[in-house]
Design a protein around this motif. Sequence first.
Motif, PDB file in Angstrom:
ATOM      1  N   UNK A  12      29.460  45.455  48.301  1.00  0.00           N
ATOM      2  CA  UNK A  12      30.297  44.585  47.484  1.00  0.00           C
ATOM      3  C   UNK A  12      31.028  43.604  48.383  1.00  0.00           C
ATOM      4  N   UNK A  13      31.130  42.367  47.930  1.00  0.00           N
ATOM      5  CA  UNK A  13      31.847  41.324  48.668  1.00  0.00           C
ATOM      6  C   UNK A  13      32.980  40.819  47.796  1.00  0.00           C
ATOM      7  N   UNK A  14      34.152  40.666  48.407  1.00  0.00           N
ATOM      8  CA  UNK A  14      35.324  40.156  47.689  1.00  0.00           C
ATOM      9  C   UNK A  14      35.437  38.651  47.851  1.00  0.00           C
ATOM     10  N   UNK A  19      43.789  38.050  45.999  1.00  0.00           N
ATOM     11  CA  UNK A  19      45.244  38.107  46.111  1.00  0.00           C
ATOM     12  C   UNK A  19      45.681  39.261  47.012  1.00  0.00           C
ATOM     13  N   UNK A  20      46.907  39.181  47.496  1.00  0.00           N
ATOM     14  CA  UNK A  20      47.428  40.185  48.420  1.00  0.00           C
ATOM     15  C   UNK A  20      47.528  41.564  47.772  1.00  0.00           C
ATOM     16  N   UNK A  21      47.699  41.624  46.446  1.00  0.00           N
ATOM     17  CA  UNK A  21      47.810  42.916  45.768  1.00  0.00           C
ATOM     18  C   UNK A  21      46.452  43.525  45.415  1.00  0.00           C
ATOM     19  N   UNK A  22      45.372  42.881  45.857  1.00  0.00           N
ATOM     20  CA  UNK A  22      44.044  43.442  45.675  1.00  0.00           C
ATOM     21  C   UNK A  22      43.355  43.087  44.377  1.00  0.00           C
ATOM     22  N   UNK A  39      35.487  43.859  38.585  1.00  0.00           N
ATOM     23  CA  UNK A  39      36.922  43.641  38.771  1.00  0.00           C
ATOM     24  C   UNK A  39      37.438  44.766  39.656  1.00  0.00           C
ATOM     25  N   UNK A  40      37.994  44.435  40.793  1.00  0.00           N
ATOM     26  CA  UNK A  40      38.428  45.467  41.734  1.00  0.00           C
ATOM     27  C   UNK A  40      39.590  46.308  41.210  1.00  0.00           C
ATOM     28  N   UNK A  41      40.289  45.849  40.172  1.00  0.00           N
ATOM     29  CA  UNK A  41      41.404  46.619  39.620  1.00  0.00           C
ATOM     30  C   UNK A  41      40.926  47.821  38.813  1.00  0.00           C
ATOM     31  N   UNK A  42      39.690  47.772  38.306  1.00  0.00           N
ATOM     32  CA  UNK A  42      39.213  48.846  37.450  1.00  0.00           C
ATOM     33  C   UNK A  42      37.763  49.172  37.779  1.00  0.00           C
ATOM     34  N   UNK A  43      37.594  49.927  38.829  1.00  0.00           N
ATOM     35  CA  UNK A  43      36.252  50.263  39.297  1.00  0.00           C
ATOM     36  C   UNK A  43      35.554  51.283  38.397  1.00  0.00           C
TER      37      UNK A  43
END
Length: 67
Positions: A12-14, A19-22, A39-43
């Motif tokens: 996976x590439x971001x 943002x600083x909070x991920x 979405x990295x907030x809800x894997x």
Amino acid sequence: MSQDSFASGVAWKRATSCSADGNCVEVAQHAPGQIAIRDSKDLSQSPLVLTASSYADLIRRIKQSGL
């Protein structure tokens, strides 16, 4: 498609504007000609899988819209 099918062997590439909070959008090559987006907030959610041409069209439209 379950998240488990992406657990091993997927790089996976971001986004560079992560943002600083991920809070990030991540992309990965899923299979030949397929791109997965998550979405990295809800894997726990299954990624959205697009054909490479649909992904390219999505990126082009985002850039055109100024998002």
